[in-house]
Design an enzyme around this catalytic site. Sequence first.
Site, short mmCIF file in Angstrom:
data_model
loop_
_atom_site.label_atom_id
_atom_site.label_comp_id
_atom_site.label_asym_id
_atom_site.label_seq_id
_atom_site.Cartn_x
_atom_site.Cartn_y
_atom_site.Cartn_z
N SER A 125 34.83 47.03 45.90
CA SER A 125 35.75 48.15 45.93
C SER A 125 36.04 48.66 44.52
CB SER A 125 37.06 47.69 46.56
OG SER A 125 38.10 48.58 46.26
N TYR A 149 44.47 41.49 47.60
CA TYR A 149 43.26 42.07 48.21
C TYR A 149 42.23 42.40 47.11
CZ TYR A 149 40.13 45.81 49.50
OH TYR A 149 39.01 46.57 49.62
N LYS A 153 38.22 40.79 45.79
CA LYS A 153 36.96 41.48 45.48
C LYS A 153 36.46 41.05 44.10
CE LYS A 153 36.79 43.74 49.33
NZ LYS A 153 35.85 43.25 50.38
#
Length: 332
Positions: A125, A149, A153
């Site tokens: 992302s 979150y 990544k």
Amino acid sequence: MGSILVSGGTGFIGSHTCAVLLNEGYSLIAADNFSNSSPKVLDALRRLTGRDFRFYEADVTNAGCVEKIFAENDIDGVIHFAAHKAVGESVANPLKYYSNNINASIVLARACCEHGVRKFVFSSSATVYGFGNPPFAEDMPPVFAANPYGMTKVICERILTDTANANKDFSVILLRYFNPVGAHESGMIGEMPGGVPNNLMPYITQVAKGKLKELRIFGDDYDTPDGTCIRDYIHVMDLAEGHTAALKNAPEGVSVYNLGTGRGTSVLELVRAFEAANGIKIPYTIVGRRAGDIAVSYASADKAQKFLGWKAKRTINDMCRDAWNFEKNYGE
Ligand code: UDP
């Protein structure tokens, strides 16, 4: 062509990538635990493409389930989507995010190494760029992301990079997505967020449908031309096609590509574009800023074009039309 295992195959980006893989002639093995998707997607994919594929209802953090999938199939590559993705929830429940998202990557990468599967495409992302200055280019170092979150990544990118560096027979392609929106042109698959959507486009489509009363725009006092935040929205079918381009064209070893358009669109511009594309008024109010939002994010899209031969083709108008087409016909 080969056979590709897609984890998270019934999710938003996963399902569109499955459609592209099937249409391009790949054999597909999909896995999902339906934690944020519906089994109905499987039938839609079969009808949409006229092709069949294997499906496992499986949690890919479960090494036993993953071993069974690898033992029963001759897999040439893995595209790993399966992950939790709600930023707010990750702040409230970081262990859920760290344990699920990181374990899934480790379990799948280990299975690849043990079974001689040479290619691993990871769903990353733009959040790994943090609060830097756009356009974001792949050679900018990943930062400590602003939320758990995003950190999953960053950490998974690192774990996979280290693994590929240590195994010459295992290649990793990190794809950093900007803001995927829209739906398959057929309207048969699309984005189905559970509950009230966190993201802008599904919120707009639910306001258009009358499920939600009005859009709340989080801040109009940013340092941008109209004061609202700017993002690089990319049609999910363009994004899906980026995955097969990566499978075909990425070099061996570790490589990283942005999947974005290189163009920024403000929240207000997206609202206006949706209204123009679909002839529907979207009532909105301006409210305070949302914690953690960056003012401007857009990709440098040159690297994917140069090395993968891939470029986003679809317009903001296409994204708005297709998002609404799906919501209108199929959204629950
Ligand atoms: N946004 C908004 N109202 C909403 C949802 C999002 O104004 O109900 C804004 C948000 O503040 C951001 C942009 O829309 O500026 C894109 O947000 P989204 O959550 O879709 O993506 P991300 O934050 O991951 O870029």
